[in-house]
Design an enzyme around this catalytic site. Structure first.
Site, PDB file in Angstrom:
ATOM      1  N   ASN A 152      43.195 -26.800  65.191  1.00  0.00           N
ATOM      2  CA  ASN A 152      42.751 -27.257  64.181  1.00  0.00           C
ATOM      3  C   ASN A 152      43.066 -29.164  64.367  1.00  0.00           C
ATOM      4  OD1 ASN A 152      40.854 -27.567  62.293  1.00  0.00           O
ATOM      5  ND2 ASN A 152      41.380 -26.884  60.835  1.00  0.00           N
ATOM      6  N   HIS A 160      41.646 -16.225  49.330  1.00  0.00           N
ATOM      7  CA  HIS A 160      42.439 -17.930  48.984  1.00  0.00           C
ATOM      8  C   HIS A 160      40.933 -17.835  47.559  1.00  0.00           C
ATOM      9  CE1 HIS A 160      43.814 -20.453  52.379  1.00  0.00           C
ATOM     10  NE2 HIS A 160      44.811 -18.886  51.947  1.00  0.00           N
ATOM     11  N   ARG A 220      45.849 -15.797  46.685  1.00  0.00           N
ATOM     12  CA  ARG A 220      46.516 -17.131  46.724  1.00  0.00           C
ATOM     13  C   ARG A 220      45.777 -18.496  45.580  1.00  0.00           C
ATOM     14  NH1 ARG A 220      47.145 -21.755  51.647  1.00  0.00           N
ATOM     15  NH2 ARG A 220      44.864 -21.836  50.602  1.00  0.00           N
ATOM     16  N   TYR A 244      45.102 -30.788  49.069  1.00  0.00           N
ATOM     17  CA  TYR A 244      44.785 -29.538  49.827  1.00  0.00           C
ATOM     18  C   TYR A 244      44.952 -28.123  49.004  1.00  0.00           C
ATOM     19  CZ  TYR A 244      45.924 -25.250  51.872  1.00  0.00           C
ATOM     20  OH  TYR A 244      45.878 -24.307  52.680  1.00  0.00           O
ATOM     21  N   ASP A 261      50.382 -21.944  48.437  1.00  0.00           N
ATOM     22  CA  ASP A 261      51.240 -22.601  49.259  1.00  0.00           C
ATOM     23  C   ASP A 261      51.584 -24.362  48.452  1.00  0.00           C
ATOM     24  OD1 ASP A 261      49.296 -23.144  52.786  1.00  0.00           O
ATOM     25  OD2 ASP A 261      51.562 -23.627  51.838  1.00  0.00           O
ATOM     26  N   HIS A 309      52.525 -26.108  51.046  1.00  0.00           N
ATOM     27  CA  HIS A 309      51.563 -27.097  51.901  1.00  0.00           C
ATOM     28  C   HIS A 309      52.427 -28.602  52.392  1.00  0.00           C
ATOM     29  CE1 HIS A 309      48.291 -27.962  54.291  1.00  0.00           C
ATOM     30  NE2 HIS A 309      48.164 -26.840  53.900  1.00  0.00           N
ATOM     31  N   GLU A 317      54.945 -20.465  49.830  1.00  0.00           N
ATOM     32  CA  GLU A 317      54.656 -21.167  51.070  1.00  0.00           C
ATOM     33  C   GLU A 317      54.680 -22.133  51.353  1.00  0.00           C
ATOM     34  OE1 GLU A 317      51.441 -20.154  52.468  1.00  0.00           O
ATOM     35  OE2 GLU A 317      51.172 -21.478  54.665  1.00  0.00           O
ATOM     36  N   GLU A 332      53.515 -20.919  59.993  1.00  0.00           N
ATOM     37  CA  GLU A 332      52.255 -21.334  60.683  1.00  0.00           C
ATOM     38  C   GLU A 332      52.092 -22.494  61.044  1.00  0.00           C
ATOM     39  OE1 GLU A 332      49.733 -21.953  57.101  1.00  0.00           O
ATOM     40  OE2 GLU A 332      49.504 -24.083  57.203  1.00  0.00           O
ATOM     41  N   ARG A 346      55.869 -16.488  59.229  1.00  0.00           N
ATOM     42  CA  ARG A 346      54.076 -16.796  58.901  1.00  0.00           C
ATOM     43  C   ARG A 346      53.790 -16.982  60.037  1.00  0.00           C
ATOM     44  NH1 ARG A 346      49.877 -16.903  56.480  1.00  0.00           N
ATOM     45  NH2 ARG A 346      49.798 -18.610  55.587  1.00  0.00           N
ATOM     46  N   HIS A 401      49.822 -15.793  59.423  1.00  0.00           N
ATOM     47  CA  HIS A 401      48.840 -17.246  59.049  1.00  0.00           C
ATOM     48  C   HIS A 401      47.490 -16.376  59.791  1.00  0.00           C
ATOM     49  CE1 HIS A 401      47.147 -21.696  59.781  1.00  0.00           C
ATOM     50  NE2 HIS A 401      47.026 -21.459  58.721  1.00  0.00           N
ATOM     51  N   ASP A 447      40.150 -21.514  60.507  1.00  0.00           N
ATOM     52  CA  ASP A 447      40.324 -22.390  61.570  1.00  0.00           C
ATOM     53  C   ASP A 447      41.606 -21.390  62.719  1.00  0.00           C
ATOM     54  OD1 ASP A 447      42.337 -23.193  59.759  1.00  0.00           O
ATOM     55  OD2 ASP A 447      43.747 -23.638  61.141  1.00  0.00           O
ATOM     56  N   GLU A 504      47.330 -13.157  56.043  1.00  0.00           N
ATOM     57  CA  GLU A 504      46.216 -13.696  55.425  1.00  0.00           C
ATOM     58  C   GLU A 504      45.222 -13.692  56.030  1.00  0.00           C
ATOM     59  OE1 GLU A 504      47.150 -17.652  56.070  1.00  0.00           O
ATOM     60  OE2 GLU A 504      45.029 -18.355  54.405  1.00  0.00           O
ATOM     61  N   TRP A 524      50.160 -33.434  53.873  1.00  0.00           N
ATOM     62  CA  TRP A 524      49.279 -33.261  53.898  1.00  0.00           C
ATOM     63  C   TRP A 524      49.255 -31.699  53.542  1.00  0.00           C
ATOM     64  CZ3 TRP A 524      45.886 -29.487  56.311  1.00  0.00           C
ATOM     65  CH2 TRP A 524      44.918 -29.511  55.119  1.00  0.00           C
TER      66      TRP A 524
HETATM   67  C1  CS2 Z   1      46.557 -23.187  55.088  1.00  0.00           C
HETATM   68  C2  CS2 Z   1      45.966 -23.343  56.045  1.00  0.00           C
HETATM   69  O1  CS2 Z   1      45.964 -21.003  55.157  1.00  0.00           O
HETATM   70  C3  CS2 Z   1      47.097 -21.638  55.095  1.00  0.00           C
HETATM   71  O2  CS2 Z   1      48.091 -21.362  54.714  1.00  0.00           O
HETATM   72  O3  CS2 Z   1      48.540 -23.651  55.015  1.00  0.00           O
HETATM   73  O4  CS2 Z   1      44.802 -23.250  55.359  1.00  0.00           O
HETATM   74  C4  CS2 Z   1      45.663 -24.610  57.230  1.00  0.00           C
HETATM   75  O5  CS2 Z   1      46.016 -25.907  55.871  1.00  0.00           O
HETATM   76  C5  CS2 Z   1      45.527 -24.773  58.029  1.00  0.00           C
HETATM   77  O6  CS2 Z   1      45.102 -23.962  58.583  1.00  0.00           O
HETATM   78  C6  CS2 Z   1      45.121 -26.280  58.651  1.00  0.00           C
HETATM   79  O7  CS2 Z   1      44.174 -25.999  59.511  1.00  0.00           O
HETATM   80 MG    MG Z   2      49.739 -22.301  54.376  1.00  0.00          MG
END
Ligand code: CS2
Ligand code: MG
Length: 420
Positions: free
Chosen positions: A55, A140, A165, A177, A228, A230, A254, A280, A301, A330, A334, A357, A420
């Site tokens: 991504n 999600h 999530r 995020y 998450d 992040h 996460e 991930e 992940r 993950h 994307d 996920e 991010w």
């Molecule tokens: C995220 C992702 O799904 C998750 O756990 O961390 O959405 C991540 O932000 C994206 O894959 C980034 O491209």
């Molecule tokens: Mg994640």
């Protein structure tokens, strides 16, 4: 007619008769978001597909494949999956990293797809067969505020999800995020150049415990809840959040901190029993070795498209199994349906599967990538068709040209660059 019926079961001799890779191509398409797909064709007309999507850096992987990998594949026996993996990994000299390992992953997925089709078996049967009947997934749920997030979570519960999530908007922050414009389909790569978010750890740390307290009251104790972070906390901040969330019994927290320094997680472990997940963005087992060996995490992940494909992900899972760590691949939007199909064949065949996920793809994406997996009552059912059970409709893919799109960046309120 099932589009995969063209690959009938063959005897062992036929299945491993001298197949040769005769051509390979990279297909970049954007049915709402960019995907990079590798298609490898063989001398008997059997072809395989692999996901190579990274991504925000898609064209880097497409070029790596086209310029530095495809010429090395022509003429090889596609059945020699491990040897080709080692050739591409060691032969590059410059080992690892997301671009290289996503390219190797795409080749690996395509070769497993070919092998399954040649044998007339779904890939999971070549990986040791079923360890479970189906794959538990999580969705999600997100909202601009806590109530909006809980409303989204109720929708997932009504759809039959056993795990969800939760990500919520933070009072005082314009964006964050995990909170998307379209509540059901989330795609963070949202602009031709990176959009800039602003971040306040203090505001975040005040909001998340309240979110999960209210979530448990609204959704009950049965459903698994995940969150998450992040990569946005320091170890001591993450330790405090993990401890604050203990009463709400999360399935996992996460990416609590950035994981380049794997011992970051020791501090969190000392202060909390909230299960931890990370990985991930990992490219090889070496990114997780200390985390797994010291049992600093509970779920790894790493994903099939960014960690070298099925071949390497199985090694990560086997290493994790020795240390009571389970998988939690993950599965964001994307990662293409090819990755999801490959992940399901991997998940169903390993002993230490944790959860998968599953951010649903849009109907436009599903049309470009027809597949045999299906969602039923909170579970994904894996394909029984030969190979990975997924394809790419090249004509439809050609109707969606690549569109530059970058992931957002994050700055603190004082303008400092952040995660991010
Ligand atoms: C995220 C992702 O799904 C998750 O756990 O961390 O959405 C991540 O932000 C994206 O894959 C980034 O491209
Ligand atoms: Mg994640």
């Amino acid at each position: 007619m099932n589009r995969f019926a063209q690959f009938p079961a063959q005897t062992y001799r036929d299945a491993v008769s001298p197949l040769k890779i005769v051509s390979a191509k990279v297909i970049v398409t954007c049915p709402g978001r960019n995907f990079v797909t590798l298609k490898i064709e063989t001398s008997q007309g059997i072809y395989g597909v692999g996901d190579a999507t990274l991504n925000g850096r898609e064209l880097a992987v497409a070029a790596y494949l086209k310029e530095h990998v495809l010429p090395l594949l022509i003429g090889r026996d596609p059945h020699q999956i491990e040897d080709i993996w080692q050739y591409l990994y060691r032969g590059a000299y410059w080992r690892g990293g997301p671009v290289t390992m996503s390219a190797i992953a795409a080749v690996d997925m395509a070769l497993w797809d070919i092998k399954g089709k040649a044998a007339g078996l779904p890939v999971y049967q070549l990986l040791g067969g079923r360890c479970r009947s189906a794959i538990t997934v999580y969705g999600h749920a997100n909202g601009n505020d806590i109530e909006g997030t809980l409303e989204a979570a109720r929708q997932y519960k009504d759809l039959g999800y056993k795990a969800v999530r939760l990500q919520t908007g933070i009072p005082g922050l314009a964006s964050t995020y995990g909170v998307s414009k379209d509540k059901f389909f989330y795609e963070p790569a949202d602009a031709g150049l990176p959009t800039e978010n602003r971040w306040s750890t203090e505001a975040y740390m005040r909001t998340v415990p309240e979110l999960f307290e209210k979530a448990r009251m609204a959704l009950g104790d049965e459903i698994h809840l995940l969150h998450d972070v992040h990569h946005r906390l320091t170890p001591i901040e993450a330790a405090r959040l993990a401890r604050d969330l203990e009463p709400y019994r999360l399935f996992w927290l996460e990416d609590a901190v950035v994981a380049e320094n794997q011992q970051n997680f020791r501090l969190i472990r000392q202060h909390s029993t909230t299960p931890l997940a990370v990985g991930e963005i990992f490219s090889t087992v070496w990114d997780a070795k200390q985390l797994i060996e010291e049992q600093l995490i509970d779920y790894i992940r790493a994903t099939v498209v960014h960690a070298g494909g099925i071949t390497h992900l199985r090694k990560i899972a086997a290493f994790a199994d020795l240390h009571n760590v389970r998988t939690g691949c993950h599965g964001a939007t994307d990662l293409s349906p090819i990755s999801m199909a490959a992940a399901l064949n991997f998940n169903i065949s390993i002993p230490n599967f944790g959860i998968q996920e599953y951010m649903r793809h849009t109907s436009a994406t599903d049309a470009v990538f027809p597949h045999d997996y299906r969602f039923e009552e909170g579970l994904l059912q894996v394909n029984e068709s030969p190979g990975l059970g997924v394809d790419i409709d090249e004509a439809l893919a050609a109707e969606h040209p690549y569109r530059p799109a970058y992931l957002p960046v994050n700055r603190l309120l004082d303008g400092s660059m952040f995660n991010w």
